[in-house]
Design a protein around this motif. Structure first.
Motif, short mmCIF file in Angstrom:
data_model
loop_
_atom_site.label_atom_id
_atom_site.label_comp_id
_atom_site.label_asym_id
_atom_site.label_seq_id
_atom_site.Cartn_x
_atom_site.Cartn_y
_atom_site.Cartn_z
N THR A 333 37.46 51.30 39.49
CA THR A 333 36.34 51.99 40.13
C THR A 333 35.24 52.14 39.09
O THR A 333 35.47 52.75 38.05
N GLU A 334 34.09 51.56 39.35
CA GLU A 334 32.99 51.59 38.39
C GLU A 334 32.15 52.85 38.61
O GLU A 334 31.72 53.13 39.73
N VAL A 335 31.93 53.58 37.52
CA VAL A 335 31.25 54.87 37.61
C VAL A 335 30.13 54.93 36.56
O VAL A 335 30.38 54.66 35.39
N PRO A 336 28.89 55.27 36.96
CA PRO A 336 27.82 55.43 35.96
C PRO A 336 28.17 56.54 34.98
O PRO A 336 28.84 57.52 35.33
N LEU A 337 27.70 56.40 33.74
CA LEU A 337 28.05 57.35 32.69
C LEU A 337 27.73 58.79 33.08
O LEU A 337 28.51 59.70 32.80
N GLN A 338 26.61 59.01 33.76
CA GLN A 338 26.22 60.38 34.09
C GLN A 338 27.18 61.04 35.08
O GLN A 338 27.22 62.27 35.20
N ASP A 339 27.98 60.24 35.78
CA ASP A 339 28.97 60.79 36.72
C ASP A 339 30.36 60.86 36.09
O ASP A 339 31.37 60.76 36.78
N TYR A 340 30.40 61.06 34.79
CA TYR A 340 31.67 60.99 34.06
C TYR A 340 32.69 62.02 34.54
O TYR A 340 33.89 61.78 34.50
N LYS A 341 32.22 63.19 35.01
CA LYS A 341 33.18 64.21 35.46
C LYS A 341 33.95 63.75 36.69
O LYS A 341 35.14 64.03 36.83
N VAL A 342 33.27 63.06 37.57
CA VAL A 342 33.94 62.49 38.75
C VAL A 342 35.02 61.50 38.31
O VAL A 342 36.14 61.49 38.83
N ALA A 343 34.67 60.65 37.33
CA ALA A 343 35.62 59.65 36.84
C ALA A 343 36.81 60.31 36.15
O ALA A 343 37.96 59.89 36.33
N LEU A 344 36.56 61.35 35.35
CA LEU A 344 37.64 62.05 34.67
C LEU A 344 38.61 62.68 35.66
O LEU A 344 39.83 62.56 35.53
N GLU A 345 38.07 63.36 36.65
CA GLU A 345 38.93 64.02 37.63
C GLU A 345 39.74 63.00 38.42
O GLU A 345 40.92 63.22 38.69
N ALA A 346 39.13 61.87 38.77
CA ALA A 346 39.86 60.83 39.50
C ALA A 346 40.97 60.23 38.66
O ALA A 346 42.06 59.93 39.15
N SER A 347 40.71 60.06 37.36
CA SER A 347 41.72 59.44 36.48
C SER A 347 42.92 60.34 36.24
O SER A 347 43.98 59.86 35.84
N MET A 348 42.76 61.65 36.47
CA MET A 348 43.83 62.60 36.20
C MET A 348 44.61 62.98 37.46
O MET A 348 45.54 63.78 37.39
N LYS A 349 44.24 62.41 38.61
CA LYS A 349 44.94 62.72 39.85
C LYS A 349 46.26 61.95 39.92
O LYS A 349 46.37 60.84 39.39
N PRO A 350 47.28 62.51 40.58
CA PRO A 350 48.54 61.76 40.76
C PRO A 350 48.34 60.57 41.68
O PRO A 350 47.42 60.55 42.51
N PHE A 351 49.22 59.58 41.53
CA PHE A 351 49.22 58.37 42.34
C PHE A 351 47.92 57.57 42.20
O PHE A 351 47.49 56.88 43.12
N THR A 352 47.30 57.68 41.03
CA THR A 352 46.07 56.93 40.79
C THR A 352 46.41 55.48 40.46
O THR A 352 47.16 55.21 39.53
N SER A 353 45.87 54.55 41.25
CA SER A 353 46.11 53.13 41.00
C SER A 353 44.84 52.39 40.60
O SER A 353 44.89 51.21 40.31
#
Length: 360
Positions: A333-353
């Motif tokens: 999932t490509e995320v712009p740098l300014q949206d890093y919090k969204v990317a961090l939260e998604a990466s820490m969720k269970p069942f993340t593929s």
């Protein structure tokens, strides 16, 4: 190399200096943490001061960088290696060379580079790094493949190559098969004619995940619960029992997977997502002589720091697979740098593929 890595990280807080041909550029930005803690809470997007371009340094514009579990653990302060604080997050990614020092021999402006070691601080728009901490990669591979090349595919490659002599028709069993390493194992094994049995946790979207892993080249995809069921016998009617098991989970999943190894089989542990110990029945040691090993890509690179040919050969072999269409980037999932919090939260969720990729 460790001193050089520390110097590269300290570049984020060096006094501002005039750079030769880039003085007019806007300041680089990066995700900085000044204390350890949960990444969404401690990371901040800040302007970075630009380190002076030394004779052996390289000025790099970052293109893309993933968020890996090890990055999260480093920020939390629980990883085996920790960067001096304050630090820029990220250990993997791909960048384009903008400028080189006068003693830099192997790199030129326009080249693509990836980190040669962990802790480089790749979550930034630009940075100045010592040449020895960078590896050149070809520009004719997809940018997401280059951005995710130095950790997971290398880990998969080494574990398949270094622990058991595997031949076409042999089989490997692995848990966490939907992880970045797991997806790379499936593809590299497929290209070598090696069969894979891939264990994943049960989940709501299991059929979709099974379909995706099979499309990558998986021979069998099963849940952890199936490891104890009679259906396993059906699998071994068509392929031999595995001589190699790859473990990134720990706990009960690992114990059950171990039961299917051939005598004198080897299980390699490279992660512990369940945060539970590896438990092995005594009978597996006495009557089947199984071996338990561990692997950490960072340590492999440091052990081979003086053998650049081994690292270059591995990167070349992986790039050849990418060019032939036999090794793709993990689901991203490509995320712009300014949206890093969204990317961090998604990466820490269970069942993340899907791996979160920061774009600069």
């Amino acid at each position: 190399m460790q001193r050089a890595a520390a110097r590269a990280l300290r570049g984020a807080r060096s006094p501002p200096v005039r750079m030769r041909s880039v003085a007019a550029r806007s300041p680089p930005r990066g995700l900085v943490y000044e204390r350890h803690g949960e990444p969404p809470a401690v990371l901040q997007l800040k302007d970075l001061e630009v380190a002076e371009l030394g004779d052996s340094d390289v000025h790099v514009k970052m293109l893309a960088a993933p968020i890996n579990p090890a990055d999260i653990n480093m920020i939390q302060g629980s990883y085996a290696i920790l960067s001096p604080l304050p630090a820029v997050g990220g250990s993997e990614g791909v960048g384009e060379v903008l400028e080189v020092g006068r003693r830099v021999a192997a790199l030129r402006p326009g080249d693509w580079v990836i980190p040669a070691d962990s802790g480089l601080g790749t979550w930034r728009t630009r940075g100045v790094f010592p040449e020895e901490l960078l590896l050149k990669v070809p520009r004719d591979i997809p940018v997401l493949c280059a951005a995710t090349l130095s950790v997971n595919p290398c880990t998969a490659y080494r574990m398949l190559a270094d622990f058991q002599p595997l031949a076409p028709g042999d089989s490997v069993i692995q848990n966490g098969a939907n992880s970045g390493v797991g997806q790379a194992v499936i593809q590299i094994a497929k290209a070598s004619g090696i069969k894979t049995i891939n264990v994943v946790r049960d989940r709501p979207d299991l059929p979709k995940l099974v379909e995706r892993l099979m499309a990558l080249g998986a021979d069998h995809v099963i849940t952890e619960e199936m490891l104890r069921k009679p259906e396993m016998k059906e699998i071994f009617k068509s392929i031999p029992k595995p001589r190699l098991a790859l473990n990134c989970v720990g706990g009960k999943s690992t114990t059950e997977m171990l039961r299917h190894l051939q005598p004198k089989g080897i299980m390699v542990t490279y992660g512990g997502m369940a945060k539970q110990p590896v438990t092995v029945p005594v009978s597996a040691f006495i009557f089947r002589d199984v071996q338990l090993r561990g692997f950490w890509m960072t340590q492999w690179k440091r052990d081979h720091a003086q053998d650049q040919q081994s690292l270059a050969s591995m990167i070349d072999a992986l790039c050849q697979l990418i060019r032939r269409g036999q090794l793709a980037a993990p689901a991203c999932t490509e995320v712009p740098l300014q949206d890093y919090k969204v990317a961090l939260e998604a990466s820490m969720k269970p069942f993340t593929s899907s791996k979160q990729i920061l774009l600069f």
